[in-house]
Design an enzyme around this catalytic site. Structure first.
Site, PDB file in Angstrom:
ATOM      1  N   ILE A 174       0.873  -1.181   0.000  1.00 17.20           N
ATOM      2  CA  ILE A 174       0.000   0.000   0.000  1.00 17.20           C
ATOM      3  C   ILE A 174       0.909   1.230   0.000  1.00 17.20           C
ATOM      4  O   ILE A 174       1.559   1.528   1.015  1.00 17.20           O
ATOM      5  CB  ILE A 174      -0.921   0.013   1.240  1.00 17.20           C
ATOM      6  CG1 ILE A 174      -1.737  -1.296   1.333  1.00 17.20           C
ATOM      7  CG2 ILE A 174      -1.856   1.227   1.191  1.00 17.20           C
ATOM      8  CD1 ILE A 174      -2.490  -1.471   2.644  1.00 17.20           C
ATOM      9  N   GLU A 175       0.986   1.883  -1.130  1.00 18.20           N
ATOM     10  CA  GLU A 175       1.893   3.027  -1.252  1.00 18.20           C
ATOM     11  C   GLU A 175       1.196   4.326  -0.844  1.00 18.20           C
ATOM     12  O   GLU A 175      -0.014   4.355  -0.580  1.00 18.20           O
ATOM     13  CB  GLU A 175       2.436   3.095  -2.683  1.00 18.20           C
ATOM     14  CG  GLU A 175       3.241   1.849  -3.007  1.00 18.20           C
ATOM     15  CD  GLU A 175       3.924   1.886  -4.356  1.00 18.20           C
ATOM     16  OE1 GLU A 175       3.609   2.750  -5.196  1.00 18.20           O
ATOM     17  OE2 GLU A 175       4.795   1.018  -4.577  1.00 18.20           O
ATOM     18  N   ASN A 176       1.986   5.391  -0.796  1.00 17.13           N
ATOM     19  CA  ASN A 176       1.479   6.677  -0.316  1.00 17.13           C
ATOM     20  C   ASN A 176       2.173   7.799  -1.079  1.00 17.13           C
ATOM     21  O   ASN A 176       3.367   7.689  -1.395  1.00 17.13           O
ATOM     22  CB  ASN A 176       1.775   6.787   1.191  1.00 17.13           C
ATOM     23  CG  ASN A 176       1.111   7.973   1.823  1.00 17.13           C
ATOM     24  OD1 ASN A 176       1.598   9.101   1.730  1.00 17.13           O
ATOM     25  ND2 ASN A 176      -0.019   7.742   2.459  1.00 17.13           N
ATOM     26  N   ALA A 177       1.428   8.873  -1.324  1.00 17.16           N
ATOM     27  CA  ALA A 177       1.974  10.007  -2.068  1.00 17.16           C
ATOM     28  C   ALA A 177       3.200  10.597  -1.378  1.00 17.16           C
ATOM     29  O   ALA A 177       4.075  11.174  -2.034  1.00 17.16           O
ATOM     30  CB  ALA A 177       0.902  11.080  -2.242  1.00 17.16           C
ATOM     31  N   TYR A 237       5.396   8.804  -0.003  1.00 22.19           N
ATOM     32  CA  TYR A 237       6.369   7.711  -0.186  1.00 22.19           C
ATOM     33  C   TYR A 237       6.721   6.939   1.092  1.00 22.19           C
ATOM     34  O   TYR A 237       6.538   5.738   1.155  1.00 22.19           O
ATOM     35  CB  TYR A 237       7.662   8.212  -0.852  1.00 22.19           C
ATOM     36  CG  TYR A 237       7.493   8.582  -2.308  1.00 22.19           C
ATOM     37  CD1 TYR A 237       6.237   8.754  -2.883  1.00 22.19           C
ATOM     38  CD2 TYR A 237       8.601   8.779  -3.128  1.00 22.19           C
ATOM     39  CE1 TYR A 237       6.084   9.098  -4.215  1.00 22.19           C
ATOM     40  CE2 TYR A 237       8.468   9.127  -4.473  1.00 22.19           C
ATOM     41  CZ  TYR A 237       7.205   9.288  -5.008  1.00 22.19           C
ATOM     42  OH  TYR A 237       7.065   9.631  -6.323  1.00 22.19           O
ATOM     43  N   CYS A 282       4.897  -2.628   2.853  1.00 17.28           N
ATOM     44  CA  CYS A 282       5.042  -3.816   2.009  1.00 17.28           C
ATOM     45  C   CYS A 282       3.891  -4.810   2.260  1.00 17.28           C
ATOM     46  O   CYS A 282       3.268  -4.803   3.323  1.00 17.28           O
ATOM     47  CB  CYS A 282       6.351  -4.529   2.320  1.00 17.28           C
ATOM     48  SG  CYS A 282       7.832  -3.615   1.887  1.00 17.28           S
ATOM     49  N   GLU A 288       4.086  -7.983   2.844  1.00 12.36           N
ATOM     50  CA  GLU A 288       4.363  -8.913   3.948  1.00 12.36           C
ATOM     51  C   GLU A 288       3.957  -8.304   5.282  1.00 12.36           C
ATOM     52  O   GLU A 288       3.367  -8.952   6.143  1.00 12.36           O
ATOM     53  CB  GLU A 288       5.863  -9.258   4.004  1.00 12.36           C
ATOM     54  CG  GLU A 288       6.396  -9.957   2.765  1.00 12.36           C
ATOM     55  CD  GLU A 288       6.936  -8.987   1.717  1.00 12.36           C
ATOM     56  OE1 GLU A 288       6.331  -7.912   1.505  1.00 12.36           O
ATOM     57  OE2 GLU A 288       7.960  -9.321   1.110  1.00 12.36           O
ATOM     58  N   CYS A 317      11.865  -7.773   1.522  1.00 11.75           N
ATOM     59  CA  CYS A 317      12.910  -6.778   1.794  1.00 11.75           C
ATOM     60  C   CYS A 317      13.475  -7.003   3.197  1.00 11.75           C
ATOM     61  O   CYS A 317      12.935  -7.780   4.000  1.00 11.75           O
ATOM     62  CB  CYS A 317      12.356  -5.363   1.645  1.00 11.75           C
ATOM     63  SG  CYS A 317      11.353  -4.812   3.050  1.00 11.75           S
ATOM     64  N   CYS A 324      11.044  -6.343   6.127  1.00 11.90           N
ATOM     65  CA  CYS A 324      10.042  -7.407   6.285  1.00 11.90           C
ATOM     66  C   CYS A 324      10.660  -8.672   6.870  1.00 11.90           C
ATOM     67  O   CYS A 324      10.029  -9.360   7.674  1.00 11.90           O
ATOM     68  CB  CYS A 324       9.373  -7.703   4.942  1.00 11.90           C
ATOM     69  SG  CYS A 324       8.270  -6.375   4.430  1.00 11.90           S
TER      70      CYS A 324
HETATM   71  N1  THU Z   1       7.509  -4.249  -1.669  1.00 11.76           N
HETATM   72  C1  THU Z   1       6.797  -5.195  -0.972  1.00 11.76           C
HETATM   73  O1  THU Z   1       5.563  -5.123  -0.893  1.00 11.76           O
HETATM   74  N2  THU Z   1       7.491  -6.195  -0.377  1.00 11.76           N
HETATM   75  C2  THU Z   1       8.838  -6.324  -0.406  1.00 11.76           C
HETATM   76  O2  THU Z   1       9.373  -7.174   0.288  1.00 11.76           O
HETATM   77  C3  THU Z   1       9.623  -5.470  -1.288  1.00 11.76           C
HETATM   78  C4  THU Z   1       8.940  -4.265  -1.809  1.00 11.76           C
HETATM   79  C5  THU Z   1       6.776  -3.132  -2.282  1.00 11.76           C
HETATM   80  C6  THU Z   1       7.031  -1.806  -1.633  1.00 11.76           C
HETATM   81  C7  THU Z   1       6.702  -0.858  -2.757  1.00 11.76           C
HETATM   82  O3  THU Z   1       5.310  -0.605  -2.745  1.00 11.76           O
HETATM   83  C8  THU Z   1       7.047  -1.636  -4.021  1.00 11.76           C
HETATM   84  O4  THU Z   1       7.137  -2.992  -3.628  1.00 11.76           O
HETATM   85  C9  THU Z   1       8.345  -1.214  -4.658  1.00 11.76           C
HETATM   86  O5  THU Z   1       9.387  -1.221  -3.762  1.00 11.76           O
END
Ligand code: THU
Length: 150
Positions: A56-59, A61, A66, A68, A104, A107
């Site tokens: 779930i991203e955000n403006a 950043y 993530c 997970e 990542c 996570c």
């Molecule tokens: N992202 C994940 O959801 N899980 C990870 O383990 C690596 C990265 C997402 C974060 C961001 O929304 C997008 O992938 C690019 O980095």
């Protein structure tokens, strides 16, 4: 297909296909308008319940989360604190899943908080039949965890 190097003790009790299917489904809900990278995850609790999550991203950043950690947060907020496995799928929006998406570093540490790194399984998948399985310990060796603070 299991492409790990050695047999993984305890993998029989993990519903690998169901976890991957759940992660693939969760990925469809990803909110990723900035990176266009869509991720889905499904964690299996010690009670054998599955919780899913997407990124779930955000403006702004930095508040982005993530997939997970979305899944783990959902589970923990409902009282589940122990996990056996996670399946993760990720790829750019609109593309077939053609790469293994590894969790990542952040996570990996969050998974470490609620699992035994020696036995917790991380499943990275392209499909229900094309995946790799690792123990968390392989992806986060010599880790720091709750025991270090007691
Ligand atoms: N992202 C994940 O959801 N899980 C990870 O383990 C690596 C990265 C997402 C974060 C961001 O929304 C997008 O992938 C690019 O980095």
């Amino acid at each position: 297909m299991e492409t790990g190097k050695k047999p993984l003790a305890g993998i029989e009790e993990i519903p690998v296909s169901e976890l991957i299917r759940s992660a693939i489904d969760a990925r469809k809900k990803a909110y990723a308008p900035y990176s266009n990278y869509m991720v889905g995850a499904a964690v299996l609790t010690n009670e054998l319940r599955i919780y899913t999550g997407c990124n779930i991203e955000n403006a702004a950043y930095t508040p982005s989360i993530c997939a997970e950690r979305t899944a783990v947060s959902k589970a923990v907020s409902e009282g589940r604190r122990g996990f056996k496995a996670i399946a993760v799928v990720g790829s750019p929006k609109g593309e077939v899943i053609s790469q293994y998406a590894f969790p990542c570093g952040v996570c990996r540490q969050v998974l470490r908080e609620f699992s035994d790194p020696d036995s917790f399984f991380v499943i990275v998948a392209k499909s229900e039949t094309d995946y790799k399985i690792y123990h968390l310990k392989e992806l986060l060796p010599e880790s720091f965890g709750p025991e270090n603070l007691y």
